[in-house]
Design a protein around this motif. Structure first.
Motif, PDB file in Angstrom:
ATOM      1  N   LEU A 167      33.141  89.821  -3.380  1.00 50.69           N
ATOM      2  CA  LEU A 167      33.810  89.830  -2.077  1.00 50.69           C
ATOM      3  C   LEU A 167      35.296  90.138  -2.179  1.00 50.69           C
ATOM      4  O   LEU A 167      35.980  90.247  -1.171  1.00 50.69           O
ATOM      5  CB  LEU A 167      33.624  88.479  -1.384  1.00 50.69           C
ATOM      6  CG  LEU A 167      32.202  88.176  -0.927  1.00 50.69           C
ATOM      7  CD1 LEU A 167      32.094  86.779  -0.372  1.00 50.69           C
ATOM      8  CD2 LEU A 167      31.767  89.180   0.132  1.00 50.69           C
TER       9      LEU A 167
ATOM     10  N   GLN B  71      31.164  86.994  -6.484  1.00 46.85           N
ATOM     11  CA  GLN B  71      30.227  87.402  -5.432  1.00 46.85           C
ATOM     12  C   GLN B  71      30.475  88.840  -4.986  1.00 46.85           C
ATOM     13  O   GLN B  71      29.789  89.321  -4.085  1.00 46.85           O
ATOM     14  CB  GLN B  71      30.371  86.514  -4.188  1.00 46.85           C
ATOM     15  CG  GLN B  71      30.305  85.034  -4.439  1.00 46.85           C
ATOM     16  CD  GLN B  71      28.943  84.599  -4.916  1.00 46.85           C
ATOM     17  OE1 GLN B  71      27.949  85.270  -4.663  1.00 46.85           O
ATOM     18  NE2 GLN B  71      28.893  83.495  -5.640  1.00 46.85           N
TER      19      GLN B  71
ATOM     20  N   ILE C 148      36.095  80.847   5.252  1.00 50.94           N
ATOM     21  CA  ILE C 148      36.571  81.906   4.360  1.00 50.94           C
ATOM     22  C   ILE C 148      35.497  82.961   4.103  1.00 50.94           C
ATOM     23  O   ILE C 148      35.787  84.152   4.014  1.00 50.94           O
ATOM     24  CB  ILE C 148      37.118  81.315   3.035  1.00 50.94           C
ATOM     25  CG1 ILE C 148      37.695  82.395   2.148  1.00 50.94           C
ATOM     26  CG2 ILE C 148      36.060  80.505   2.302  1.00 50.94           C
ATOM     27  CD1 ILE C 148      38.948  83.030   2.676  1.00 50.94           C
ATOM     28  N   ASN C 149      34.233  82.496   4.044  1.00 50.66           N
ATOM     29  CA  ASN C 149      33.133  83.439   3.855  1.00 50.66           C
ATOM     30  C   ASN C 149      33.128  84.517   4.917  1.00 50.66           C
ATOM     31  O   ASN C 149      33.015  85.708   4.640  1.00 50.66           O
ATOM     32  CB  ASN C 149      31.815  82.677   4.005  1.00 50.66           C
ATOM     33  CG  ASN C 149      31.184  82.444   2.681  1.00 50.66           C
ATOM     34  OD1 ASN C 149      31.604  83.052   1.704  1.00 50.66           O
ATOM     35  ND2 ASN C 149      30.213  81.583   2.630  1.00 50.66           N
TER      36      ASN C 149
ATOM     37  N   ARG D 191      38.131  78.670  -7.276  1.00 51.05           N
ATOM     38  CA  ARG D 191      37.892  79.118  -5.909  1.00 51.05           C
ATOM     39  C   ARG D 191      38.046  80.633  -5.771  1.00 51.05           C
ATOM     40  O   ARG D 191      37.406  81.255  -4.948  1.00 51.05           O
ATOM     41  CB  ARG D 191      38.845  78.428  -4.946  1.00 51.05           C
ATOM     42  CG  ARG D 191      38.752  76.946  -4.986  1.00 51.05           C
ATOM     43  CD  ARG D 191      37.568  76.460  -4.195  1.00 51.05           C
ATOM     44  NE  ARG D 191      37.849  76.405  -2.792  1.00 51.05           N
ATOM     45  CZ  ARG D 191      38.433  75.379  -2.184  1.00 51.05           C
ATOM     46  NH1 ARG D 191      38.817  74.346  -2.889  1.00 51.05           N
ATOM     47  NH2 ARG D 191      38.627  75.384  -0.895  1.00 51.05           N
TER      48      ARG D 191
ATOM     49  N   ILE E  68      32.452  73.451  -7.397  1.00 54.03           N
ATOM     50  CA  ILE E  68      31.768  74.152  -6.313  1.00 54.03           C
ATOM     51  C   ILE E  68      32.174  73.494  -4.994  1.00 54.03           C
ATOM     52  O   ILE E  68      32.090  72.274  -4.865  1.00 54.03           O
ATOM     53  CB  ILE E  68      30.244  74.050  -6.487  1.00 54.03           C
ATOM     54  CG1 ILE E  68      29.823  74.626  -7.842  1.00 54.03           C
ATOM     55  CG2 ILE E  68      29.523  74.784  -5.365  1.00 54.03           C
ATOM     56  CD1 ILE E  68      28.369  74.369  -8.166  1.00 54.03           C
ATOM     57  N   PRO E  69      32.633  74.278  -4.023  1.00 54.72           N
ATOM     58  CA  PRO E  69      33.134  73.685  -2.786  1.00 54.72           C
ATOM     59  C   PRO E  69      32.149  72.722  -2.122  1.00 54.72           C
ATOM     60  O   PRO E  69      32.534  71.667  -1.635  1.00 54.72           O
ATOM     61  CB  PRO E  69      33.392  74.908  -1.903  1.00 54.72           C
ATOM     62  CG  PRO E  69      33.690  76.005  -2.857  1.00 54.72           C
ATOM     63  CD  PRO E  69      32.836  75.739  -4.059  1.00 54.72           C
TER      64      PRO E  69
ATOM     65  N   PHE F  97      35.075  82.304  -7.857  1.00 51.93           N
ATOM     66  CA  PHE F  97      33.820  82.173  -7.134  1.00 51.93           C
ATOM     67  C   PHE F  97      33.577  83.380  -6.228  1.00 51.93           C
ATOM     68  O   PHE F  97      32.504  83.988  -6.240  1.00 51.93           O
ATOM     69  CB  PHE F  97      33.871  80.872  -6.318  1.00 51.93           C
ATOM     70  CG  PHE F  97      32.705  80.663  -5.413  1.00 51.93           C
ATOM     71  CD1 PHE F  97      31.460  80.361  -5.945  1.00 51.93           C
ATOM     72  CD2 PHE F  97      32.843  80.753  -4.039  1.00 51.93           C
ATOM     73  CE1 PHE F  97      30.384  80.155  -5.115  1.00 51.93           C
ATOM     74  CE2 PHE F  97      31.769  80.554  -3.203  1.00 51.93           C
ATOM     75  CZ  PHE F  97      30.532  80.256  -3.753  1.00 51.93           C
ATOM     76  N   PHE F  98      34.595  83.774  -5.460  1.00 49.90           N
ATOM     77  CA  PHE F  98      34.426  84.895  -4.536  1.00 49.90           C
ATOM     78  C   PHE F  98      34.473  86.234  -5.252  1.00 49.90           C
ATOM     79  O   PHE F  98      33.797  87.181  -4.850  1.00 49.90           O
ATOM     80  CB  PHE F  98      35.473  84.828  -3.424  1.00 49.90           C
ATOM     81  CG  PHE F  98      35.267  83.660  -2.525  1.00 49.90           C
ATOM     82  CD1 PHE F  98      34.129  83.590  -1.733  1.00 49.90           C
ATOM     83  CD2 PHE F  98      36.159  82.618  -2.492  1.00 49.90           C
ATOM     84  CE1 PHE F  98      33.900  82.500  -0.917  1.00 49.90           C
ATOM     85  CE2 PHE F  98      35.939  81.522  -1.674  1.00 49.90           C
ATOM     86  CZ  PHE F  98      34.804  81.466  -0.891  1.00 49.90           C
TER      87      PHE F  98
END
Lengths: 454, 310
Positions: free
Chosen positions: A141, A139, A113-114, A132, A412-413, A135-136
């Motif tokens: 994103l 960042q 996914i990153n 989830r 956290i993944p 989290f992004f």
């Protein structure tokens, strides 16, 4: 409306975000675009500019203005959900937008996914609500879609909370959710006269009955090391309650705590009743075992019904029974699936229009028409077409006092995969659990420290 | 001036191009990433924005050996198992098959294609085939042949991580051996083709001479053919070691069951995961690099010693 008369993505980005809308870019925009197109898009852009500066929550989306290509990166790689998304896309009302679906295998999508988020190939991505998504978003994103949210209706506050990141803005549109419960075959159960257990003792008693009748009481699949996370979640929520579960996932409780150990002690009681070799079995294989009547119960998401048409007909489920009467049985895993937008999509206007559309009852009806194993997030969705499973899921979720998003979505993944390893080793050899938990607690400290500092 | 008179302008341009382009590629694709990996292994970074990168000294390495040591040792040992099996099982089998097929059997082309077939497939595809066709607990070939498909009686080929060969807390887990089997299956064909090509180049008069001297088949192979194929042997050894160290795809597509970690899996799991931990992943990468270097250094030392003796 042709592509030639369409402002470039960069201009759109500026317009939609209301950044630097200088006179020059306005002139350039209207010169490049046909008068009508430019006019209408301009009103929308100016609108968003005004509200962003003024009231909180951004402007709103005017459907029907977008055009051009839009790529949806999808992790719906199993046949049924894939066909369901195709139905949603086919029903998208704005024919000026050329929608394409870019499907990646579910596990691969998740692991990459990153890269997918930063590759810039897709505008909109299927994803998960809660930790989830946050989290992004944190960042940087993901694209802020608060303006989409101000046009959304029919989604409750809970859904909005699950779509909101640390900065108070929304980055996610919930499409549907499903519940985790103990699934069973109606045929087998009515044949054998099994009834729903309400307590832990009744559950074990039922398991004894099944074992005596030559049926393996619990199906167990763990290929990919995620299916058994569901068992940990529910046992922890039944043994220690929802709040403890959230704290444990959030890294503030210790894994060497007696309460965690108790979860595994309870679980150990179920293992002799479970299929052996779970780590080498896919969830589909176990679902087929349930369909064939060789196993009696199967804790899994209700998506188990999508394994086959016969299963969809024959499957029923019940809430995991209470273990401690002081804690009760009203918390459960009900992961919300939906869509998010990359930080700088090639076609932001179409992306937002699509996201708004996804939240509507129409889009969700189209999805559920093909994949009836999930429940629509929009309260306006047509519940008259719900089958018993969906109605039951909706009732369960509505009555729940605590809804978790599933272990691999609640923490956290990196840490979730460490938990997955421990669970997989535990179901193979429960005697190792103390050492495993001590190790896991060390990893927790290291991973949360890394996470917090970077 | 003397140099430039020997080479014309265009010659020199070609020379620079032929030396320069590969050098640039090598530096850009090998050295820079390797050095960057080493540098990154001393940082804590989530891979998103450069401003969040933090220098943490040896912390990642300390953690690898104190917190994540089980993963690390399991992975190192598993890489070693792959090497052992490829080297002691696959390579001799490939050589044996090549040797037999070199004898101009009837239908040799058919056998060659048969053994070479797995090499055409990527290991990821090989993994899918073995997982669904051979190892599936209920309908897999193995359990069907063994009659172990009944509920409660199935053998879980990929789910049993108990040790077949225990070595203290670590060992060779049964499911990892089940993963090694397809690797061996594929590697045999690879080695066969390489060796077959080598065998074709052996001077037949040498074989005849040995036969006249009364050499047995084994003596012929051991004393004449094997030594004369030294360059091929070296290639095979290098390929086998590289295959063993870089093994990744088959384990990844089989969803990395418990007990099947290898170094490349730990690297990608740390870096490609959703919350990438570039620092720790790079530290795993450096350990992989060191394992490769260990082999390279050993190999080069042997080579140079051989040269000196000559």
């Amino acid at each position: 409306m042709t592509n030639a008369s369409y402002p470039s993505p960069k201009e759109w980005d500026r317009l939609v975000r209301g950044k630097n809308v200088s006179r020059r870019s306005m002139l350039k925009g209207s010169a490049a675009a046909g008068a009508v197109v430019a006019g209408s898009s301009f009103l929308a852009a100016c609108g968003s500019d005004d509200t962003e500066a003024g009231t909180e929550g951004g402007g709103s989306i005017e459907p029907g203005n977008a055009s051009g290509a839009l790529t949806i990166g999808s992790n719906l790689s199993d046949d049924t959900p894939k066909a369901a998304l195709a139905a949603v896309v086919a029903a998208f009302p704005n024919s000026d937008v050329e929608l394409s679906i870019n499907t990646t295998d579910h596990n691969t999508f998740q692991e990459n996914i990153n890269t997918i988020l930063q590759a810039g190939e897709d505008d909109v991505l299927t994803w998960f609500a809660g930790f989830r998504n946050k989290f992004f978003a944190d960042q940087g994103l993901l694209g802020d879609i608060s303006d989409v949210w101000s046009s959304i209706s029919g989604l409750g506050e809970g859904f909005k909370a699950a779509s909101t990141a640390s900065d108070g803005k929304q980055y996610f549109v919930p499409a549907f959710y499903y519940t985790w419960a103990i699934n069973n075959s109606k045929k087998l159960w009515s044949e054998k006269g099994y009834t729903e257990p309400k307590t832990w003792d009744e559950l074990l008693g039922l398991a004894d009955d099944m074992a005596a009748g030559g049926i393996t009481p619990f199906a167990m699949a763990n290929d990919g090391k995620w299916p058994q996370m569901g068992m940990f979640d529910i046992l922890n929520m039944r043994t220690n309650g929802y709040d403890f579960h959230v704290d444990l996932m959030g890294g503030t409780e210790s894994w060497t705590d007696d309460r965690v150990r108790q979860v595994f002690t309870n679980w150990e009681q179920l293992l002799p009743y479970s299929q052996e070799g779970g780590n080498g079995r896919t969830w589909q294989e176990a679902a087929t075992d349930m369909e064939n009547g060789t196993v009696g119960m199967y804790l899994l998401g209700t998506f188990a019904a999508s394994n086959s048409d016969a299963m969809a007909e024959d499957m029923d489920f019940f809430n995991f029974p209470e273990i401690d009467s002081a804690i009760g049985s009203s918390a459960l895993d009900a992961p919300i699936d939906g869509y998010q937008m990359v930080a700088s999509p090639a076609n932001a206007e179409a992306a937002k229009e699509f996201l708004l559309y996804i939240s509507t009852a129409e889009a969700q009806d189209a999805y559920l028409g093909v994949d009836p194993s999930v429940v629509a997030s929009n309260s306006g969705a047509d519940t008259s077409v719900y089958n018993d499973l969906q109605r039951k899921s909706a009732d369960l979720a509505n009555a729940a006092t605590g809804i978790a998003q599933f272990l691999d979505r609640d923490t956290i993944p990196d840490f979730a995969s460490a938990c997955g390893d421990v669970i997989a080793e535990f179901i193979e050899d429960p005697s190792k659990i103390d050492g495993l938990l001590a190790d896991l607690d060390e990893k927790k400290t290291a991973i949360f420290a890394d996470f917090g500092s970077s | 001036m003397a140099g430039s008179s020997l080479l014309s302008k265009s010659d020199r341009r070609v020379m620079y191009g032929m030396v320069g382009v590969p050098t640039l590629l090598h530096v850009g694709l090998v050295w820079i990433p390797a050095i960057a990996t080493i540098l990154l292994s001393f940082t804590n970074w989530n891979g998103f924005r450069f401003d969040t990168m933090k220098f943490v000294g040896l912390q990642n390495y300390i953690q690898l050996f104190t917190v994540f040591e089980k993963d690390l040792y399991e992975a190192l040992l598993n890489n070693l198992w792959v090497l052992v099996f490829l080297f002691l099982v696959a390579t001799p089998m490939g050589i044996l098959i090549a040797y037999l097929l070199d004898k101009n059997l009837r239908g040799t082309a058919f056998y060659q294609s048969l053994f070479y077939f797995p090499v055409v497939l990527s290991l990821a595809v090989v993994g899918f085939i073995w997982k669904s066709v051979i190892y599936s607990p209920r309908q897999g070939v193995l359990n069907v042949i063994l009659g172990r498909t009944a509920e409660g009686d199935q053998i879980s080929w990929l789910g049993d991580s108990s040790f077949l060969i225990p070595l203290g807390d670590y060992g060779l887990s049964k499911n990892f051996l089940a993963l090694i089997a397809p690797m061996v299956w594929r590697h045999v064909g690879y080695i066969m083709v390489l060796y077959l090509a080598g065998l074709k180049s052996v001077d037949p008069s040498m074989k005849e001479a040995a036969a006249i001297d009364g050499a047995s088949e084994w003596q012929l192979f051991r004393q004449v053919i094997f030594p004369s194929l030294k360059p091929v042997n070296v290639v095979i050894m290098v390929i086998t070691v590289i295959e063993a160290l870089r093994i990744f795809d088959i384990i990844d597509v089989l969803n990395n069951p418990v007990g099947t970690d290898v170094l490349s899996i730990l690297v990608t799991e740390s870096i490609l995961g959703e919350s990438s931990n570039v620092g720790r992943g790079s530290a795993y990468g450096v350990i992989l690099l060191l394992s490769c270097l260990l082999f390279v250094v050993w190999y080069l030392r042997n080579e140079f010693r051989g040269l000196e003796e000559e």
